[in-house]
Design an enzyme around this catalytic site. Sequence first.
Site, PDB file in Angstrom:
ATOM      1  N   SER A 174     -38.630 -43.879  34.924  1.00 46.04           N
ATOM      2  CA  SER A 174     -39.842 -43.534  34.407  1.00 46.04           C
ATOM      3  C   SER A 174     -40.271 -42.081  34.143  1.00 46.04           C
ATOM      4  CB  SER A 174     -40.912 -43.796  35.996  1.00 46.04           C
ATOM      5  OG  SER A 174     -41.988 -43.416  35.524  1.00 46.04           O
ATOM      6  N   TYR A 188     -42.444 -42.683  44.854  1.00 48.28           N
ATOM      7  CA  TYR A 188     -42.060 -43.364  43.439  1.00 48.28           C
ATOM      8  C   TYR A 188     -41.441 -42.405  42.532  1.00 48.28           C
ATOM      9  CZ  TYR A 188     -42.536 -45.691  39.093  1.00 48.28           C
ATOM     10  OH  TYR A 188     -42.309 -46.286  37.845  1.00 48.28           O
TER      11      TYR A 188
END
Length: 284
Positions: A174, A188
């Site tokens: 990401s 995350y």
Amino acid sequence: MDIQSLFSVKDKVVLVTGGAKGIGRMISEAFIVNGAKVYISSRDAAACTAACAELNALPGVRPNSGAIPLPADLSSLSECQRLASELASRERRLHVLVHNSGATWGESYDTYPDQAWQKLLTLNLHRVFTLTQLLTPLLSATTSSSSSSSSPSQANPDNHPVSSDPGRIIHIGSIDALRVPSLPTFAYSATKAGLHHLSRHLAVELGPRGITSNTLACGPFPSKMMAATLREFGDEIRGANPLGRIGVPADVGGACLFLASRAGAFVNGATVRVDGGVSLMSKI
């Protein structure tokens, strides 16, 4: 060096974790319509079965390719072991392993729970290592098979065979691992940053075994994980991107095809931003 062979994934065996939905589904479809056999895994068995049925109904899917459901709860050690054992009972080699399964958790800093860290560290990072470790023999078998006719000069210092078509590991990371996100997704972003570095470590460890490891740092794509954010901030997110849009299936699918084909055979330890350039934008 024609384009058909340079970017071909025909007849390759692929495992996509989290391959039934979202980005994983986009990746699965890209491989399937280009002639690969794709095992789709996630803990949602019904979703795996439904996705495979839909993908196998696509025009041009070849009889010896297509999608095969292989559900498993990838946060569980025993389930990872079962998946690896079942795959080994069906296939002699695995050409491509796509680590896409993952979770996110957004909550304010003052109330951010311990369970979020426990869940995301396990699924987003720990079990990526576990499953890679378990499937390394199948990934190595790809290189051994394709390089069985290699001359002694084509061996590396550890006497592992060298191949122009190594096994491939593709981690779906990401851009939040590259920058500080505006949303309170602490576990995350941290676990994805760990994933990026794990990929580089694996590139060094597994390269001599004929396996590459690379990461796609993905920006916003339409998915269940991004659905609420896109509903609320979709126009702003598109407007902030240099290309004026979010990702579409061809973007992440094409990046995976490149890394999995002969064209990407010498790419190892790379982090490729698949985000339209948004992670480069200053917020000041």
